[in-house]
Design a protein around this motif. Structure first.
Motif, short mmCIF file in Angstrom:
data_model
loop_
_atom_site.label_atom_id
_atom_site.label_comp_id
_atom_site.label_asym_id
_atom_site.label_seq_id
_atom_site.Cartn_x
_atom_site.Cartn_y
_atom_site.Cartn_z
N ALA A 1 0.83 -1.21 0.00
CA ALA A 1 0.00 0.00 0.00
C ALA A 1 0.87 1.26 0.00
CB ALA A 1 -0.94 -0.01 1.20
N ARG A 2 1.96 1.24 0.74
CA ARG A 2 2.85 2.40 0.77
C ARG A 2 3.55 2.59 -0.57
NH1 ARG A 2 7.88 2.31 1.53
NH2 ARG A 2 7.87 0.29 2.59
N LEU B 1 -0.97 4.46 0.92
CA LEU B 1 -0.70 4.87 2.30
C LEU B 1 0.53 5.76 2.31
CD1 LEU B 1 -0.95 1.62 4.51
CD2 LEU B 1 -2.52 3.58 4.58
N ASP B 2 0.51 6.81 3.12
CA ASP B 2 1.74 7.58 3.29
C ASP B 2 2.58 6.94 4.41
OD1 ASP B 2 0.64 8.44 5.74
OD2 ASP B 2 -0.09 10.32 4.88
N ASP B 3 3.80 7.41 4.56
CA ASP B 3 4.71 6.80 5.52
C ASP B 3 4.17 6.87 6.94
OD1 ASP B 3 6.46 6.14 3.51
OD2 ASP B 3 7.80 7.84 3.85
N ARG B 4 3.55 7.99 7.28
CA ARG B 4 3.05 8.16 8.65
C ARG B 4 1.97 7.14 8.96
NH1 ARG B 4 -1.26 10.50 10.66
NH2 ARG B 4 -1.84 11.45 8.67
N ARG B 5 1.02 7.00 8.05
CA ARG B 5 -0.05 6.04 8.28
C ARG B 5 0.48 4.61 8.27
NH1 ARG B 5 -3.11 10.14 5.38
NH2 ARG B 5 -5.00 10.67 6.56
N ALA B 6 1.46 4.33 7.43
CA ALA B 6 2.05 2.99 7.39
C ALA B 6 2.71 2.65 8.72
CB ALA B 6 3.06 2.89 6.25
N ARG B 7 3.43 3.62 9.29
CA ARG B 7 4.08 3.38 10.58
C ARG B 7 3.04 3.15 11.68
NH1 ARG B 7 7.54 7.55 8.71
NH2 ARG B 7 6.38 9.09 9.94
#
Length: 215
Positions: free
Chosen positions: A49-50, A55-61
């Motif tokens: 998704a990233r 997904l952006d990195d923040r949401r992925a983390r």
């Protein structure tokens, strides 16, 4: 299945032309014959998704932190994502072969689309608005939200759906990847020229060469 990656992150090839088809193509090879699974763990789903821009990195983390807190739920989310992926694959494949998709598959995707679109929201942008997504929070299915929105767009677009193709090596049981043929002539045959396209080209060259020798 596990939530922690114990290997180098897989780099997904995004050649399907639409996010939903790229998601379907997270299993390589030929389904039912020589499949090559690339979603082994929840971390792989988040990585896809990233990499695909869903997904952006923040949401992925944030999702990976939630998965570490709830590993059993993360595994369940991955299993559900795989089931959705395969239902989506069968629907698209049926269309490429001139058949009707199974009612159970349509029902599964319809339900998944409904759950995903419930998380759509309006985001203010400059003088107007843009469609965005809720914050994932503890929703481990968040990587699928944009995928299902993409699936709905393709399935309800006559133009896009009519141009969904299966790789030309499908009939030789070598590749089951799907793509949108966006060539003007509508004659794209291969999911990827650098892989299946080159393989087919090499085989044609070999047959011509052998034919010349035999002649």
């Amino acid at each position: 299945m596990g939530t922690a990656a114990t290997r180098t992150e897989w780099t997904f090839e995004l050649s399907g032309g639409r996010l939903a088809l790229d998601f379907v193509n997270t299993q390589g090879g030929m389904r039912g014959v020589s499949p090559k699974e690339h979603l082994h763990a929840y971390a792989d789903l988040v990585a896809f998704a990233r990499q695909a821009g869903a997904l952006d990195d923040r949401r992925a983390r944030a999702l990976m932190a939630e998965a570490r807190r709830r590993p059993a739920d993360a595994d369940a989310a991955l299993r559900d994502a795989l089931a959705v992926r395969e239902a989506l694959y069968r629907i698209f494949l049926a269309r490429t072969r001139g058949g009707a998709p199974a009612a159970d598959d349509v029902a599964r995707i319809s339900s998944a689309v409904g759950r995903a679109l419930a998380h759509r929201r309006l985001d203010p942008r400059d003088a107007g608005f843009a469609l965005g997504w809720d914050e994932p929070g503890d929703a481990l299915d968040a990587p699928l939200w944009p995928v299902m929105a993409s699936a709905a767009e393709v399935l309800t677009s006559g133009a896009d759906l009519a141009r969904v193709r299966v790789c030309g090596l499908y009939d030789s049981d070598e590749c089951s990847w799907l793509f949108v043929d966006e060539t003007r002539s509508g004659t794209r045959r291969w999911c990827s020229m650098k892989d299946c396209g080159n393989k087919a080209k090499a085989r044609r060259h070999y047959r011509r060469t052998r034919g010349g020798e035999d002649g």
